[in-house]
Design an enzyme around this catalytic site. Structure first.
Site, PDB file in Angstrom:
ATOM      1  N   GLY A  97       0.803  -1.215   0.000  1.00  0.00           N
ATOM      2  CA  GLY A  97       0.000   0.000   0.000  1.00  0.00           C
ATOM      3  C   GLY A  97       0.835   1.263   0.000  1.00  0.00           C
ATOM      4  N   LYS A 114      -4.994   5.436   3.271  1.00  0.00           N
ATOM      5  CA  LYS A 114      -4.183   4.376   2.674  1.00  0.00           C
ATOM      6  C   LYS A 114      -4.952   3.674   1.563  1.00  0.00           C
ATOM      7  CE  LYS A 114      -1.075   0.558   3.807  1.00  0.00           C
ATOM      8  NZ  LYS A 114      -0.356  -0.162   4.879  1.00  0.00           N
ATOM      9  N   ASP A 226       5.346  -9.489  10.039  1.00  0.00           N
ATOM     10  CA  ASP A 226       6.252  -8.605   9.311  1.00  0.00           C
ATOM     11  C   ASP A 226       6.827  -7.549  10.259  1.00  0.00           C
ATOM     12  OD1 ASP A 226       7.666  -7.661   7.124  1.00  0.00           O
ATOM     13  OD2 ASP A 226       6.049  -6.341   6.437  1.00  0.00           O
TER      14      ASP A 226
END
Length: 258
Positions: A97, A114, A226
């Site tokens: 994104g 976003k 992540d």
């Protein structure tokens, strides 16, 4: 969305995981041992389905000033209104994104907006991940996870989600500057929130705060997958946020701590 015990969120993540693997999944089968969540789960699935349908069928008119990936070195002019939000400028991007600074026309506040990167918008897996990230971030209500204000569409039917604008920097940039290796292109909302120096003790406190946010997510059955310094944001007044939940997955239906 009622996420007091993390049950609904875990159900939605399991539903998305099964769909991604091409496995059969129905609200009735997933809620077999949680029948009290069936109706709320159905409503959530229908809402996500509507956004996915809009994402699958964009307008034939592909020309828009907001349709191309901007150059972060540039300061683009205002391009478009997205629902109640006026887009001001590009801020940062990740693997999936990109984030823009926008103004909320109803409340007069600046927010982060976003969207999925245009280069990934035709990828069905990436689209599911984007909607999943919005869902997870909104459901994990914790001081160390950015609040989501809403999910909206642009004029082409593409979804965006609005969230709190973090005026600060990443743990990565703070560490690089601490060791004398600053990035010249580090994204910033404003210079007023920029800190020239950090101490190891200050950054350790921020790291502990990030660990507490991750522990909360784990208590709700969600694993980030992540975690890295670039995905930990530091505000100027003690705020610490774990961001970018696009790769998160469910690890089971965990009960909330007492």
């Amino acid at each position: 969305m009622n996420t007091d015990d993390g049950g609904l969120l875990s159900l939605l993540l399991e539903w998305e995981d099964r769909r991604g693997r091409g496995e059969p999944a129905t609200p009735e089968s997933l809620c077999a041992d949680r029948p009290e969540l069936l109706e709320e789960f159905r409503r959530a699935v229908r809402a996500l389905g509507r956004f996915e349908e809009d994402f699958e069928t964009p307008s034939e008119d592909s020309t828009t000033d907001f349709g191309s990936e901007p150059n972060p070195a540039e300061e683009p002019a205002v391009r478009e209104h997205i629902d109640r939000y006026r887009v001001e400028r590009f801020l940062a991007k990740g693997g999936l994104g990109e984030v823009h600074v926008a103004t909320d026309g109803e409340l007069g506040r600046r927010i982060a907006l976003k969207r999925i990167k245009p280069s990934r918008a035709s990828d069905s897996t990436a689209r599911r991940r984007f909607l999943r990230e919005a869902m997870i971030t909104a459901a994990l209500e914790h001081p160390g996870i950015v609040p989501v204000h809403g999910l909206v569409h642009d004029s082409k039917g593409r979804p965006f989600y609005a969230m709190r604008l973090i005026d600060g920097e990443s743990l990565l940039d703070a560490l690089l500057r601490l060791h004398g290796k600053p990035r010249s292109d580090a994204p910033r909302v404003s210079e007023s929130a920029f800190r020239e120096t950090w101490t190891i003790r200050e950054l350790l406190r921020r790291f502990v705060a990030a660990c507490e946010a991750v522990a909360f997510a784990h208590s709700r059955g969600v694993v980030h997958r992540d975690l890295k310094p670039a995905n930990i944001m530091l505000g100027p007044f003690g705020e610490t946020y774990v961001v970018d939940w696009g790769l998160a997955t469910a690890i089971g239906r965990c009960d909330a701590p007492p």
